[in-house]
Write a protein that holds these residues in place. Structure first.
Motif, PDB file in Angstrom:
ATOM      1  N   LEU A   1       0.689  -1.161   0.087  1.00 19.31           N
ATOM      2  CA  LEU A   1       0.028  -0.073   0.109  1.00 19.31           C
ATOM      3  C   LEU A   1       0.886   1.503   0.092  1.00 19.31           C
ATOM      4  O   LEU A   1       0.208   2.303  -0.240  1.00 19.31           O
ATOM      5  N   ASP A   2       2.195   1.244   0.122  1.00 16.17           N
ATOM      6  CA  ASP A   2       3.192   2.323   0.055  1.00 16.17           C
ATOM      7  C   ASP A   2       2.556   3.478   1.342  1.00 16.17           C
ATOM      8  O   ASP A   2       2.477   4.353   0.727  1.00 16.17           O
ATOM      9  N   VAL A   3       2.446   2.900   2.372  1.00 11.89           N
ATOM     10  CA  VAL A   3       2.491   3.714   3.640  1.00 11.89           C
ATOM     11  C   VAL A   3       3.456   3.456   4.453  1.00 11.89           C
ATOM     12  O   VAL A   3       3.962   2.041   4.572  1.00 11.89           O
TER      13      VAL A   3
ATOM     14  N   ALA B   1      -5.513   2.084   3.212  1.00 15.30           N
ATOM     15  CA  ALA B   1      -4.543   1.082   4.235  1.00 15.30           C
ATOM     16  C   ALA B   1      -5.511   1.045   5.429  1.00 15.30           C
ATOM     17  O   ALA B   1      -5.843   0.012   6.308  1.00 15.30           O
ATOM     18  N   GLU B   2      -6.486   2.131   5.726  1.00 18.81           N
ATOM     19  CA  GLU B   2      -7.223   2.082   6.938  1.00 18.81           C
ATOM     20  C   GLU B   2      -8.230   1.073   6.770  1.00 18.81           C
ATOM     21  O   GLU B   2      -8.663   0.204   7.525  1.00 18.81           O
ATOM     22  N   LYS B   3      -8.840   0.995   5.462  1.00 15.79           N
ATOM     23  CA  LYS B   3     -10.082  -0.082   5.019  1.00 15.79           C
ATOM     24  C   LYS B   3      -9.438  -1.150   4.968  1.00 15.79           C
ATOM     25  O   LYS B   3     -10.278  -2.230   5.730  1.00 15.79           O
ATOM     26  N   CYS B   4      -8.106  -1.496   4.756  1.00 16.55           N
ATOM     27  CA  CYS B   4      -7.463  -2.911   4.581  1.00 16.55           C
ATOM     28  C   CYS B   4      -7.450  -3.268   6.081  1.00 16.55           C
ATOM     29  O   CYS B   4      -7.768  -4.426   6.574  1.00 16.55           O
ATOM     30  N   ILE B   5      -7.259  -2.542   7.164  1.00 20.94           N
ATOM     31  CA  ILE B   5      -6.602  -2.964   8.525  1.00 20.94           C
ATOM     32  C   ILE B   5      -8.232  -3.089   9.015  1.00 20.94           C
ATOM     33  O   ILE B   5      -8.501  -4.055   9.827  1.00 20.94           O
ATOM     34  N   ARG B   6      -9.185  -2.339   8.668  1.00 18.23           N
ATOM     35  CA  ARG B   6     -10.450  -2.668   9.403  1.00 18.23           C
ATOM     36  C   ARG B   6     -11.263  -4.300   8.817  1.00 18.23           C
ATOM     37  O   ARG B   6     -11.873  -4.624   9.724  1.00 18.23           O
ATOM     38  N   CYS B   7     -10.729  -4.488   7.590  1.00 23.93           N
ATOM     39  CA  CYS B   7     -11.358  -5.760   7.134  1.00 23.93           C
ATOM     40  C   CYS B   7     -10.562  -6.699   7.813  1.00 23.93           C
ATOM     41  O   CYS B   7     -10.925  -7.841   8.438  1.00 23.93           O
TER      42      CYS B   7
ATOM     43  N   LEU C   1      -3.680 -11.948   2.852  1.00 20.77           N
ATOM     44  CA  LEU C   1      -3.591 -10.738   2.917  1.00 20.77           C
ATOM     45  C   LEU C   1      -3.274  -9.974   1.672  1.00 20.77           C
ATOM     46  O   LEU C   1      -3.854  -8.797   1.311  1.00 20.77           O
ATOM     47  N   ARG C   2      -2.577 -10.393   0.798  1.00 14.30           N
ATOM     48  CA  ARG C   2      -2.332  -9.586  -0.407  1.00 14.30           C
ATOM     49  C   ARG C   2      -3.800  -9.729  -1.254  1.00 14.30           C
ATOM     50  O   ARG C   2      -4.108  -8.821  -1.799  1.00 14.30           O
ATOM     51  N   TYR C   3      -4.361 -10.591  -0.917  1.00 11.29           N
ATOM     52  CA  TYR C   3      -5.868 -10.824  -1.824  1.00 11.29           C
ATOM     53  C   TYR C   3      -6.567  -9.759  -1.180  1.00 11.29           C
ATOM     54  O   TYR C   3      -7.595  -9.063  -1.911  1.00 11.29           O
ATOM     55  N   LEU C   4      -6.559  -9.627   0.101  1.00 11.03           N
ATOM     56  CA  LEU C   4      -7.453  -8.390   0.910  1.00 11.03           C
ATOM     57  C   LEU C   4      -7.325  -7.147   0.213  1.00 11.03           C
ATOM     58  O   LEU C   4      -8.039  -6.305  -0.067  1.00 11.03           O
ATOM     59  N   THR C   5      -5.775  -6.838   0.125  1.00  8.48           N
ATOM     60  CA  THR C   5      -5.486  -5.405  -0.274  1.00  8.48           C
ATOM     61  C   THR C   5      -6.060  -5.258  -1.679  1.00  8.48           C
ATOM     62  O   THR C   5      -6.353  -4.271  -2.093  1.00  8.48           O
ATOM     63  N   ALA C   6      -5.849  -6.312  -2.546  1.00 13.80           N
ATOM     64  CA  ALA C   6      -6.546  -6.120  -3.908  1.00 13.80           C
ATOM     65  C   ALA C   6      -7.951  -5.929  -4.167  1.00 13.80           C
ATOM     66  O   ALA C   6      -8.270  -5.100  -4.635  1.00 13.80           O
TER      67      ALA C   6
END
Length: 321
Positions: A29-31, A52-58, A74-79
């Motif tokens: 996510l480049d953060v 990144a916030e959305k990913c972390i809440r998921c 985790l990679r699939y979640l970010t996608a």
């Protein structure tokens, strides 16, 4: 951006072993993600911070449900979060395909796999085409086990072509069963993982489970059965037609294969490739195309699949120049 975690377990689950999850999220996510006093602090460009916030809440919700995210998940979640389709992840979690012999739930891990499972439930015949590691055989086996347990079918038939059966097979040691066993071994591996070796042996003895080379299907009508044809890219046109016309009443048929791994002699047409063209649009037939995003083995497998696809496209472009 600050996110608080309610429990220490959730906080530890987010970071992962040796902060592996944090490092992966930062890379994807480049953060920059900082953990401090039970809180997560995200720094970076505004758009990436919100993502990144959305990913972390998921991820919080996954942990709340008892899911332990591995790097692939985790990679699939970010996608999915990038595409605004993160809710699909929870659809997959809610849909249990089957329970293995250890009572562990078997679920889809990608949207492609979910489409595949839905096709198996809806259609009498499903063709699943895709690269290695996309779960084609494993999910078909899981669905077969579920159908048998629910008494929707009376038996499971697993088959695959023995590519060299016409010529070189005779030189192998042993009787016919021993000669074809190496070709059927991947089916046994998936079967044992789902049903367990003891149950598999009992079902085989009772004739409920049959594993046989494709040549043994000729002349039969397969009724009240869940039938899986694996490695179908190595069938000839004649073999595929023979197999598909074995389907009897109250049966489900799954055909899996990878057109990039055809072992037929040069000049022979793959029955799988032809079947995809012939059966397109036929009622009761589902054709599912899986790709590298559906690979659920090691991350390196996905990169290998991508590299080969790019190589093939480059070669095709050069040949057409």
């Amino acid at each position: 951006m600050h996110i608080s975690f309610e429990t220490n377990e959730g906080y530890a689950g987010l970071s992962g072993l040796n902060d592996r999850n944090i490092a992966l999220l930062e890379q994807e996510l480049d953060v920059e993600i900082l953990l401090h006093g039970g809180e997560v602090v995200i720094q970076g460009e505004e758009k990436q911070v919100h993502l990144a916030e959305k990913c972390i809440r998921c991820l919080q919700e996954l942990l709340r449900r008892g899911e332990v995210p591995d790097p692939a998940k985790l990679r699939y979640l970010t996608a999915l979060c990038r595409e605004g389709r993160e809710e699909a992840l929870f659809e997959m979690l809610d849909d249990v395909v089957a329970l293995n012999y250890r009572s562990k739930p078997i679920r889809c891990r990608t949207l492609g796999q979910m489409a595949y499972v839905r096709s198996m439930r809806r259609n009498e015949l499903t063709l699943a085409i895709g690269p290695a590691g996309t779960g084609k055989t494993y999910l078909a086996m899981a669905m077969a086990a579920a159908k048998l347990k629910n008494r929707e079918v009376e038996r499971i038939i697993l088959t695959r072509p023995a590519v060299e059966a016409g010529e070189k097979l005779g030189y192998l040691p042993g009787d016919l069963v021993q000669k074809v066993d190496p070709y059927l071994r991947p089916l046994y591996d998936a079967l044992f993982d789902i049903m367990g070796p003891d149950a598999s042996a009992r079902l085989t003895e009772r004739g409920v489970l049959e594993i046989a080379p494709l040549a043994f299907m000729r002349g039969r009508t397969l009724s009240n059965a869940f039938i899986i044809l694996d490695e179908a890219q190595n069938t000839t046109s004649e073999q595929m037609k023979m197999f598909l016309t074995r389907l009897g009443e109250n049966s489900r048929c799954i055909v899996t294969g990878d057109p990039t791994q055809i072992d037929l002699p040069k000049g022979r047409v793959s029955g799988l490739k032809e079947a995809v063209e012939v059966l397109e649009g036929i009622s009761g037939v589902g054709i599912i195309q899986l790709n590298s995003t559906d690979v659920v083995r090691h991350e390196l497998v996905r990169r290998i699949v991508d590299a080969y696809e790019q190589y093939a496209q480059t070669r095709a472009g050069g040949d057409n120049a």
